[in-house]
Design a protein around this motif. Structure first.
Motif, PDB file in Angstrom:
ATOM      1  N   GLY A  80       0.761  -1.108   0.168  1.00  0.00           N
ATOM      2  CA  GLY A  80       0.083   0.053  -0.114  1.00  0.00           C
ATOM      3  C   GLY A  80       0.781   1.310  -0.138  1.00  0.00           C
ATOM      4  N   GLN A  81       1.844   1.096   0.703  1.00  0.00           N
ATOM      5  CA  GLN A  81       2.769   2.225   0.835  1.00  0.00           C
ATOM      6  C   GLN A  81       3.382   2.618  -0.691  1.00  0.00           C
ATOM      7  OE1 GLN A  81       7.128   2.662   2.791  1.00  0.00           O
ATOM      8  NE2 GLN A  81       5.817   2.034   4.080  1.00  0.00           N
ATOM      9  N   ALA A  82       3.799   1.689  -1.398  1.00  0.00           N
ATOM     10  CA  ALA A  82       4.330   1.772  -2.469  1.00  0.00           C
ATOM     11  C   ALA A  82       3.362   2.679  -3.659  1.00  0.00           C
ATOM     12  CB  ALA A  82       4.770   0.568  -3.227  1.00  0.00           C
ATOM     13  N   ARG A  83       2.075   2.302  -3.445  1.00  0.00           N
ATOM     14  CA  ARG A  83       0.918   2.691  -4.248  1.00  0.00           C
ATOM     15  C   ARG A  83       0.821   4.114  -3.996  1.00  0.00           C
ATOM     16  NH1 ARG A  83      -0.938  -2.241  -2.819  1.00  0.00           N
ATOM     17  NH2 ARG A  83      -0.997  -3.744  -4.563  1.00  0.00           N
ATOM     18  N   VAL A  84       0.681   4.542  -2.501  1.00  0.00           N
ATOM     19  CA  VAL A  84       0.631   5.928  -2.216  1.00  0.00           C
ATOM     20  C   VAL A  84       1.817   6.761  -2.644  1.00  0.00           C
ATOM     21  CG1 VAL A  84       0.572   7.372  -0.425  1.00  0.00           C
ATOM     22  CG2 VAL A  84      -0.764   5.396  -0.392  1.00  0.00           C
ATOM     23  N   ALA A  85       2.921   5.956  -2.667  1.00  0.00           N
ATOM     24  CA  ALA A  85       4.286   6.758  -3.070  1.00  0.00           C
ATOM     25  C   ALA A  85       4.273   6.897  -4.622  1.00  0.00           C
ATOM     26  CB  ALA A  85       5.658   5.972  -2.700  1.00  0.00           C
ATOM     27  N   LEU A  86       3.510   6.227  -5.332  1.00  0.00           N
ATOM     28  CA  LEU A  86       3.633   6.287  -6.888  1.00  0.00           C
ATOM     29  C   LEU A  86       2.770   7.595  -7.010  1.00  0.00           C
ATOM     30  CD1 LEU A  86       4.211   5.353  -9.729  1.00  0.00           C
ATOM     31  CD2 LEU A  86       2.293   4.026  -9.354  1.00  0.00           C
ATOM     32  N   ARG A  87       1.725   7.740  -6.362  1.00  0.00           N
ATOM     33  CA  ARG A  87       0.865   8.910  -6.727  1.00  0.00           C
ATOM     34  C   ARG A  87       1.402  10.042  -6.222  1.00  0.00           C
ATOM     35  NH1 ARG A  87      -3.219   5.047  -4.978  1.00  0.00           N
ATOM     36  NH2 ARG A  87      -3.297   5.770  -2.887  1.00  0.00           N
ATOM     37  N   ALA A  88       2.034   9.972  -4.954  1.00  0.00           N
ATOM     38  CA  ALA A  88       2.798  11.392  -4.658  1.00  0.00           C
ATOM     39  C   ALA A  88       3.807  11.764  -5.800  1.00  0.00           C
ATOM     40  CB  ALA A  88       3.488  11.172  -3.080  1.00  0.00           C
ATOM     41  N   ALA A  89       4.509  10.777  -6.309  1.00  0.00           N
ATOM     42  CA  ALA A  89       5.773  10.955  -7.179  1.00  0.00           C
ATOM     43  C   ALA A  89       5.242  11.517  -8.586  1.00  0.00           C
ATOM     44  CB  ALA A  89       6.295   9.908  -7.347  1.00  0.00           C
ATOM     45  N   LEU A 122       4.823  -7.152  -3.067  1.00  0.00           N
ATOM     46  CA  LEU A 122       4.690  -6.919  -1.401  1.00  0.00           C
ATOM     47  C   LEU A 122       3.559  -7.479  -0.776  1.00  0.00           C
ATOM     48  CD1 LEU A 122       6.326  -3.408  -1.684  1.00  0.00           C
ATOM     49  CD2 LEU A 122       7.394  -5.371  -0.631  1.00  0.00           C
ATOM     50  N   ASP A 123       2.363  -7.277  -1.639  1.00  0.00           N
ATOM     51  CA  ASP A 123       1.361  -7.796  -0.646  1.00  0.00           C
ATOM     52  C   ASP A 123       1.269  -9.473  -0.810  1.00  0.00           C
ATOM     53  OD1 ASP A 123       0.207  -5.389  -0.679  1.00  0.00           O
ATOM     54  OD2 ASP A 123      -1.281  -5.439  -2.129  1.00  0.00           O
ATOM     55  N   GLU A 124       1.664  -9.951  -2.034  1.00  0.00           N
ATOM     56  CA  GLU A 124       1.724 -11.438  -1.816  1.00  0.00           C
ATOM     57  C   GLU A 124       2.640 -11.922  -0.930  1.00  0.00           C
ATOM     58  OE1 GLU A 124       0.915 -11.515  -6.775  1.00  0.00           O
ATOM     59  OE2 GLU A 124       2.839 -12.135  -5.974  1.00  0.00           O
ATOM     60  N   GLU A 125       3.993 -11.378  -0.684  1.00  0.00           N
ATOM     61  CA  GLU A 125       4.788 -11.619   0.243  1.00  0.00           C
ATOM     62  C   GLU A 125       4.226 -11.401   1.685  1.00  0.00           C
ATOM     63  OE1 GLU A 125       7.863 -13.457  -0.617  1.00  0.00           O
ATOM     64  OE2 GLU A 125       6.647 -13.203  -2.300  1.00  0.00           O
ATOM     65  N   ALA A 126       3.424 -10.362   2.061  1.00  0.00           N
ATOM     66  CA  ALA A 126       3.016 -10.244   3.306  1.00  0.00           C
ATOM     67  C   ALA A 126       2.039 -11.425   3.636  1.00  0.00           C
ATOM     68  CB  ALA A 126       2.337  -9.061   3.336  1.00  0.00           C
TER      69      ALA A 126
END
Ligand code: PA5
Length: 367
Positions: free
Chosen positions: A40-49, A197-201
Protein backbone atom coordinates in the motif's frame (compact mmCIF):
# COMPACT_ATOMS: atom_id res chain seq x y z
CA UNK A 1 15.06 -25.37 4.77
CA UNK A 2 15.53 -28.61 6.60
CA UNK A 3 17.84 -26.95 9.16
CA UNK A 4 15.03 -24.93 10.78
CA UNK A 5 14.83 -25.91 14.43
CA UNK A 6 11.19 -26.75 15.23
CA UNK A 7 11.93 -25.44 18.66
CA UNK A 8 8.90 -24.38 20.61
CA UNK A 9 10.68 -24.47 23.94
CA UNK A 10 13.31 -21.76 23.40
CA UNK A 11 12.38 -18.21 24.44
CA UNK A 12 12.30 -17.11 20.79
CA UNK A 13 11.07 -20.40 19.38
CA UNK A 14 8.18 -21.19 17.10
CA UNK A 15 5.72 -21.07 19.98
CA UNK A 16 6.41 -17.34 20.38
CA UNK A 17 6.37 -16.53 16.67
CA UNK A 18 3.09 -18.39 16.19
CA UNK A 19 1.31 -16.74 19.11
CA UNK A 20 -0.33 -13.59 17.71
CA UNK A 21 -0.95 -12.06 21.14
CA UNK A 22 2.63 -12.64 22.18
CA UNK A 23 3.84 -11.16 18.89
CA UNK A 24 1.75 -8.06 19.55
CA UNK A 25 3.10 -7.79 23.08
CA UNK A 26 6.71 -8.07 21.93
CA UNK A 27 6.23 -5.70 18.97
CA UNK A 28 4.46 -2.70 20.52
CA UNK A 29 5.53 -0.39 17.69
CA UNK A 30 3.90 -2.78 15.20
CA UNK A 31 6.92 -3.19 12.95
CA UNK A 32 5.27 -6.32 11.57
CA UNK A 33 2.25 -4.24 10.57
CA UNK A 34 4.52 -1.70 8.91
CA UNK A 35 6.24 -4.43 6.91
CA UNK A 36 2.90 -5.96 5.91
CA UNK A 37 1.70 -2.57 4.64
CA UNK A 38 4.60 -2.04 2.23
CA UNK A 39 2.51 -2.72 -0.88
CA UNK A 40 0.00 0.00 0.00
CA UNK A 41 2.88 2.32 0.82
CA UNK A 42 4.34 1.83 -2.67
CA UNK A 43 1.01 2.72 -4.30
CA UNK A 44 0.64 5.92 -2.23
CA UNK A 45 4.23 6.85 -3.07
CA UNK A 46 3.58 6.39 -6.78
CA UNK A 47 0.70 8.87 -6.63
CA UNK A 48 2.87 11.37 -4.70
CA UNK A 49 5.69 11.05 -7.23
CA UNK A 50 3.34 11.42 -10.20
CA UNK A 51 2.00 14.66 -8.72
CA UNK A 52 5.48 16.20 -8.38
CA UNK A 53 7.14 18.29 -11.14
CA UNK A 54 10.02 15.93 -11.79
CA UNK A 55 10.46 16.17 -15.57
CA UNK A 56 13.79 17.59 -16.70
CA UNK A 57 16.62 17.11 -19.18
CA UNK A 58 18.76 13.97 -19.23
CA UNK A 59 21.59 14.71 -16.77
CA UNK A 60 25.24 13.79 -17.28
CA UNK A 61 25.19 11.91 -13.99
CA UNK A 62 22.77 11.11 -11.19
CA UNK A 63 23.95 11.30 -7.58
CA UNK A 64 21.69 10.14 -4.75
CA UNK A 65 22.61 11.54 -1.35
CA UNK A 66 21.14 9.89 1.74
CA UNK A 67 22.02 7.90 4.83
CA UNK A 68 20.87 4.64 6.38
CA UNK A 69 17.25 3.71 5.84
CA UNK A 70 16.91 6.57 3.36
CA UNK A 71 20.23 6.11 1.57
CA UNK A 72 19.36 2.60 0.47
CA UNK A 73 16.98 4.21 -2.06
CA UNK A 74 20.14 5.31 -3.89
CA UNK A 75 21.44 1.73 -3.94
CA UNK A 76 18.12 0.57 -5.36
CA UNK A 77 18.23 3.18 -8.11
CA UNK A 78 21.84 2.30 -8.98
CA UNK A 79 20.91 -1.40 -9.19
CA UNK A 80 17.89 -0.72 -11.43
CA UNK A 81 19.87 1.67 -13.63
CA UNK A 82 22.79 -0.74 -13.99
CA UNK A 83 21.49 -2.53 -17.06
CA UNK A 84 19.54 0.29 -18.69
CA UNK A 85 20.91 3.76 -17.97
CA UNK A 86 23.11 5.63 -20.41
CA UNK A 87 24.43 7.83 -17.59
CA UNK A 88 26.15 6.84 -14.35
CA UNK A 89 24.15 6.63 -11.13
CA UNK A 90 26.01 6.90 -7.85
CA UNK A 91 24.75 6.54 -4.27
CA UNK A 92 26.66 8.77 -1.84
CA UNK A 93 26.49 8.18 1.90
CA UNK A 94 28.26 10.97 3.73
CA UNK A 95 28.70 14.73 3.92
CA UNK A 96 30.76 15.14 0.77
CA UNK A 97 29.91 14.76 -2.88
CA UNK A 98 32.46 13.76 -5.52
CA UNK A 99 34.42 16.49 -7.30
CA UNK A 100 32.66 15.84 -10.62
CA UNK A 101 29.31 17.12 -9.30
CA UNK A 102 28.34 20.22 -11.26
CA UNK A 103 25.62 21.77 -13.45
CA UNK A 104 25.14 18.49 -15.37
CA UNK A 105 24.35 16.57 -12.17
CA UNK A 106 20.89 15.55 -11.03
CA UNK A 107 21.19 15.47 -7.23
CA UNK A 108 18.48 13.39 -5.59
CA UNK A 109 18.50 14.13 -1.86
CA UNK A 110 16.62 11.57 0.18
CA UNK A 111 16.07 11.89 3.91
CA UNK A 112 12.94 10.59 5.59
CA UNK A 113 13.16 13.07 8.48
CA UNK A 114 14.63 15.81 6.31
CA UNK A 115 17.04 16.60 9.13
CA UNK A 116 20.02 14.32 8.56
CA UNK A 117 23.21 16.33 8.87
CA UNK A 118 25.25 14.49 6.26
CA UNK A 119 22.52 14.73 3.63
CA UNK A 120 21.94 18.43 4.24
CA UNK A 121 25.65 19.18 4.01
CA UNK A 122 25.92 17.23 0.76
CA UNK A 123 22.97 19.14 -0.65
CA UNK A 124 24.60 22.46 0.19
CA UNK A 125 27.73 21.36 -1.70
CA UNK A 126 25.68 20.16 -4.66
CA UNK A 127 23.72 23.41 -4.88
CA UNK A 128 26.91 25.45 -4.66
CA UNK A 129 28.31 23.39 -7.57
CA UNK A 130 25.21 24.10 -9.68
CA UNK A 131 23.58 20.64 -9.49
CA UNK A 132 19.85 20.31 -10.14
CA UNK A 133 18.21 19.27 -6.85
CA UNK A 134 15.20 17.03 -6.31
CA UNK A 135 14.28 16.36 -2.67
CA UNK A 136 12.45 13.32 -1.31
CA UNK A 137 11.45 13.77 2.32
CA UNK A 138 8.60 13.88 4.80
CA UNK A 139 9.60 17.40 5.90
CA UNK A 140 12.33 18.97 8.04
CA UNK A 141 15.14 21.22 6.89
CA UNK A 142 15.44 19.43 3.54
CA UNK A 143 11.85 20.31 2.61
CA UNK A 144 12.45 23.93 3.63
CA UNK A 145 15.66 24.09 1.63
CA UNK A 146 14.06 22.63 -1.49
CA UNK A 147 11.12 25.02 -1.22
CA UNK A 148 13.36 28.03 -0.70
CA UNK A 149 15.37 27.09 -3.82
CA UNK A 150 12.30 26.29 -5.92
CA UNK A 151 13.54 22.69 -6.29
CA UNK A 152 11.09 19.85 -6.95
CA UNK A 153 10.02 18.14 -3.75
CA UNK A 154 8.26 14.81 -3.30
CA UNK A 155 6.59 15.04 0.10
CA UNK A 156 6.26 11.50 1.42
CA UNK A 157 3.97 10.32 4.23
CA UNK A 158 5.51 10.95 7.67
CA UNK A 159 5.19 9.18 11.00
CA UNK A 160 7.20 6.02 10.32
CA UNK A 161 10.65 4.85 11.22
CA UNK A 162 12.81 5.62 8.16
CA UNK A 163 13.51 1.94 7.47
CA UNK A 164 9.79 1.24 7.55
CA UNK A 165 9.33 3.84 4.80
CA UNK A 166 11.49 2.07 2.22
CA UNK A 167 8.87 2.13 -0.53
CA UNK A 168 7.83 5.72 0.27
CA UNK A 169 11.40 6.68 -0.59
CA UNK A 170 12.38 4.19 -3.32
CA UNK A 171 9.40 4.95 -5.55
CA UNK A 172 9.93 8.75 -5.76
CA UNK A 173 13.69 8.37 -6.20
CA UNK A 174 13.14 5.97 -9.10
CA UNK A 175 10.34 8.14 -10.49
CA UNK A 176 12.68 11.16 -10.50
CA UNK A 177 15.16 9.10 -12.55
CA UNK A 178 12.38 8.00 -14.89
CA UNK A 179 11.26 11.63 -15.39
CA UNK A 180 14.67 12.59 -16.81
CA UNK A 181 15.03 9.51 -19.02
CA UNK A 182 17.47 7.57 -16.83
CA UNK A 183 14.95 4.74 -16.26
CA UNK A 184 12.27 3.56 -18.69
CA UNK A 185 8.56 4.09 -17.82
CA UNK A 186 8.04 2.77 -14.33
CA UNK A 187 4.35 2.73 -13.45
CA UNK A 188 3.75 -0.92 -14.32
CA UNK A 189 6.91 -1.91 -12.51
CA UNK A 190 5.87 -0.12 -9.31
CA UNK A 191 2.42 -1.73 -9.50
CA UNK A 192 4.07 -5.15 -9.93
CA UNK A 193 6.29 -4.43 -6.91
CA UNK A 194 3.28 -3.41 -4.83
CA UNK A 195 1.48 -6.62 -5.79
CA UNK A 196 4.59 -8.65 -4.97
CA UNK A 197 4.81 -6.97 -1.55
CA UNK A 198 1.17 -7.86 -0.86
CA UNK A 199 1.78 -11.47 -1.90
CA UNK A 200 4.87 -11.74 0.29
CA UNK A 201 2.97 -10.25 3.23
CA UNK A 202 0.31 -12.92 2.76
CA UNK A 203 2.96 -15.66 2.65
CA UNK A 204 5.33 -14.41 5.37
CA UNK A 205 3.05 -12.47 7.73
CA UNK A 206 2.41 -13.21 11.40
CA UNK A 207 -0.71 -15.28 10.79
CA UNK A 208 1.25 -17.87 8.77
CA UNK A 209 2.66 -20.45 11.18
CA UNK A 210 6.33 -21.30 11.28
CA UNK A 211 5.91 -24.66 9.56
CA UNK A 212 4.73 -22.84 6.41
CA UNK A 213 6.54 -19.52 6.87
CA UNK A 214 10.12 -19.23 5.48
CA UNK A 215 10.71 -15.87 7.21
CA UNK A 216 9.92 -17.32 10.65
CA UNK A 217 12.03 -20.38 9.85
CA UNK A 218 14.94 -18.14 8.85
CA UNK A 219 14.59 -16.11 12.06
CA UNK A 220 14.75 -19.28 14.17
CA UNK A 221 17.85 -20.43 12.35
CA UNK A 222 19.50 -17.05 12.91
CA UNK A 223 18.81 -16.93 16.67
CA UNK A 224 22.15 -16.79 18.51
CA UNK A 225 24.09 -17.03 15.23
CA UNK A 226 26.05 -14.51 13.18
CA UNK A 227 24.19 -14.15 9.87
CA UNK A 228 26.48 -14.16 6.83
CA UNK A 229 24.34 -12.78 3.99
CA UNK A 230 25.30 -12.89 0.34
CA UNK A 231 23.25 -11.50 -2.54
CA UNK A 232 23.64 -12.21 -6.25
CA UNK A 233 23.18 -9.78 -9.12
CA UNK A 234 22.83 -6.02 -8.53
CA UNK A 235 19.39 -6.46 -6.96
CA UNK A 236 20.40 -9.38 -4.76
CA UNK A 237 23.36 -7.30 -3.57
CA UNK A 238 21.04 -4.49 -2.44
CA UNK A 239 18.79 -7.04 -0.74
CA UNK A 240 21.76 -8.51 1.15
CA UNK A 241 22.63 -5.05 2.39
CA UNK A 242 19.00 -4.47 3.40
CA UNK A 243 18.96 -7.81 5.23
CA UNK A 244 22.02 -6.70 7.19
CA UNK A 245 20.71 -3.25 8.11
CA UNK A 246 17.28 -4.60 8.98
CA UNK A 247 18.82 -7.21 11.29
CA UNK A 248 20.97 -4.45 12.82
CA UNK A 249 18.00 -2.21 13.55
CA UNK A 250 15.07 -4.59 14.04
CA UNK A 251 16.93 -7.36 15.86
CA UNK A 252 19.90 -5.38 17.28
CA UNK A 253 22.47 -7.89 16.03
CA UNK A 254 25.63 -7.66 13.96
CA UNK A 255 25.61 -9.17 10.48
CA UNK A 256 28.17 -9.77 7.75
CA UNK A 257 26.93 -9.13 4.22
CA UNK A 258 28.35 -8.91 0.74
CA UNK A 259 27.62 -9.23 -2.97
CA UNK A 260 28.29 -12.31 -5.08
CA UNK A 261 30.54 -13.11 -6.87
CA UNK A 262 32.77 -10.61 -5.02
CA UNK A 263 32.32 -12.50 -1.73
CA UNK A 264 33.92 -15.54 -3.38
CA UNK A 265 37.12 -13.54 -3.61
CA UNK A 266 37.51 -12.57 0.06
CA UNK A 267 34.58 -13.23 2.45
CA UNK A 268 34.84 -16.92 1.73
CA UNK A 269 38.19 -17.07 3.49
CA UNK A 270 36.57 -16.18 6.80
CA UNK A 271 34.56 -19.37 6.40
CA UNK A 272 37.52 -21.57 5.53
CA UNK A 273 36.92 -23.84 8.49
CA UNK A 274 33.21 -24.05 7.67
CA UNK A 275 30.32 -22.11 9.15
CA UNK A 276 30.62 -23.87 12.50
CA UNK A 277 27.94 -23.61 15.17
CA UNK A 278 28.11 -19.83 15.42
CA UNK A 279 27.20 -18.72 11.89
CA UNK A 280 24.37 -19.17 9.45
CA UNK A 281 24.60 -18.48 5.72
CA UNK A 282 21.77 -16.64 3.95
CA UNK A 283 21.72 -16.52 0.13
CA UNK A 284 19.49 -13.95 -1.56
CA UNK A 285 19.49 -14.84 -5.22
CA UNK A 286 18.25 -12.72 -8.08
CA UNK A 287 18.74 -15.28 -10.82
CA UNK A 288 17.47 -12.90 -13.51
CA UNK A 289 20.28 -10.49 -12.66
CA UNK A 290 23.01 -13.12 -12.34
CA UNK A 291 25.72 -13.78 -14.88
CA UNK A 292 25.50 -17.16 -16.62
CA UNK A 293 28.35 -18.47 -14.50
CA UNK A 294 26.99 -17.31 -11.12
CA UNK A 295 24.97 -20.47 -10.48
CA UNK A 296 28.10 -22.60 -10.82
CA UNK A 297 30.07 -20.14 -8.72
CA UNK A 298 27.52 -20.39 -5.93
CA UNK A 299 27.56 -24.19 -5.98
CA UNK A 300 31.37 -24.17 -5.92
CA UNK A 301 31.58 -21.88 -2.92
CA UNK A 302 28.94 -23.80 -0.96
CA UNK A 303 30.87 -26.99 -1.58
CA UNK A 304 34.18 -25.39 -0.63
CA UNK A 305 32.92 -24.18 2.75
CA UNK A 306 30.75 -27.25 3.37
CA UNK A 307 27.54 -25.21 3.58
CA UNK A 308 25.05 -27.85 2.52
CA UNK A 309 21.87 -26.19 3.67
CA UNK A 310 21.98 -22.38 3.66
CA UNK A 311 18.88 -20.25 4.04
CA UNK A 312 17.99 -19.47 0.41
CA UNK A 313 15.48 -16.98 -0.91
CA UNK A 314 15.05 -16.29 -4.62
CA UNK A 315 13.66 -13.16 -6.22
CA UNK A 316 11.55 -14.89 -8.84
CA UNK A 317 10.59 -13.39 -12.18
CA UNK A 318 9.23 -10.05 -13.32
CA UNK A 319 10.58 -6.49 -13.39
CA UNK A 320 13.48 -5.45 -11.18
CA UNK A 321 11.44 -3.64 -8.53
CA UNK A 322 9.13 -6.64 -8.10
CA UNK A 323 12.11 -8.96 -7.69
CA UNK A 324 13.65 -6.58 -5.18
CA UNK A 325 10.32 -6.38 -3.35
CA UNK A 326 10.26 -10.16 -2.80
CA UNK A 327 13.75 -10.16 -1.30
CA UNK A 328 13.29 -7.05 0.86
CA UNK A 329 9.97 -8.38 2.19
CA UNK A 330 11.80 -11.53 3.27
CA UNK A 331 14.54 -9.43 4.90
CA UNK A 332 12.03 -7.19 6.64
CA UNK A 333 9.88 -10.01 8.03
CA UNK A 334 12.78 -12.29 8.99
CA UNK A 335 14.67 -9.51 10.79
CA UNK A 336 11.57 -8.43 12.71
CA UNK A 337 10.83 -12.02 13.77
CA UNK A 338 14.47 -12.32 14.79
CA UNK A 339 14.16 -9.27 17.03
CA UNK A 340 10.96 -10.56 18.55
CA UNK A 341 12.54 -13.98 19.02
CA UNK A 342 15.48 -12.36 20.80
CA UNK A 343 13.09 -10.52 23.09
CA UNK A 344 14.00 -7.04 21.84
CA UNK A 345 11.48 -4.45 20.71
CA UNK A 346 12.07 -4.18 16.94
CA UNK A 347 11.11 -0.52 16.59
CA UNK A 348 13.32 1.71 18.78
CA UNK A 349 16.91 2.49 17.76
CA UNK A 350 18.19 4.03 20.98
CA UNK A 351 21.91 3.88 20.28
CA UNK A 352 21.49 5.50 16.87
CA UNK A 353 19.31 8.21 18.43
CA UNK A 354 21.91 8.72 21.15
CA UNK A 355 24.68 9.23 18.59
CA UNK A 356 22.59 11.73 16.62
CA UNK A 357 21.66 13.60 19.79
CA UNK A 358 25.30 13.80 20.90
CA UNK A 359 26.35 15.22 17.54
CA UNK A 360 23.48 17.70 17.48
CA UNK A 361 24.50 19.00 20.92
CA UNK A 362 28.12 19.24 19.85
CA UNK A 363 27.38 21.25 16.71
CA UNK A 364 24.54 23.23 18.22
CA UNK A 365 22.51 22.27 15.16
CA UNK A 366 19.06 20.66 15.44
CA UNK A 367 20.20 17.73 13.29
O1 PA5 B 1 16.98 3.54 9.88
C1 PA5 B 1 17.20 4.62 10.39
O2 PA5 B 1 16.44 5.16 11.20
C2 PA5 B 1 18.46 5.38 10.02
O3 PA5 B 1 19.31 4.57 9.28
C3 PA5 B 1 18.09 6.65 9.26
O4 PA5 B 1 17.46 6.35 8.05
C4 PA5 B 1 19.32 7.50 9.04
O5 PA5 B 1 19.86 7.87 10.28
C5 PA5 B 1 19.03 8.75 8.23
O6 PA5 B 1 17.93 9.45 8.72
P1 PA5 B 1 16.84 9.94 7.67
O7 PA5 B 1 16.34 8.70 7.04
O8 PA5 B 1 15.79 10.63 8.47
O9 PA5 B 1 17.55 10.83 6.73
Amino acid sequence: MSGAPPDGSRPGGASVLDDLRELGRRDPGDMLGEVAGAGGQARVALRAAQAAPLVGPLPEVVVVAGMGGSGIAGDVLAALAFGVSSVPVLAVKGDRLPAFVGPGTLLLAVSYSGNTAETLTAVEQGLAAGARLVAVTSGGALAELAQSRGAPLVAVEGGRMPRAALWSLVVPVCSAAEAVGVLPPLTDEVCAAADALDEEAAALGPAVETAANPAKQAALRLLDRLPVVWGSGPIGAVAASRFRTQCNENAKVSVVSGPLPEANHNDVMGLEGGLGPGRELVLLRDEVGEHDRDGRRIQAVLKAIGAGDPVVRTAGKGPGLARLARLTAFADFASTYLGIGRGVDPTPIRTLDQVKAALATESGAPR
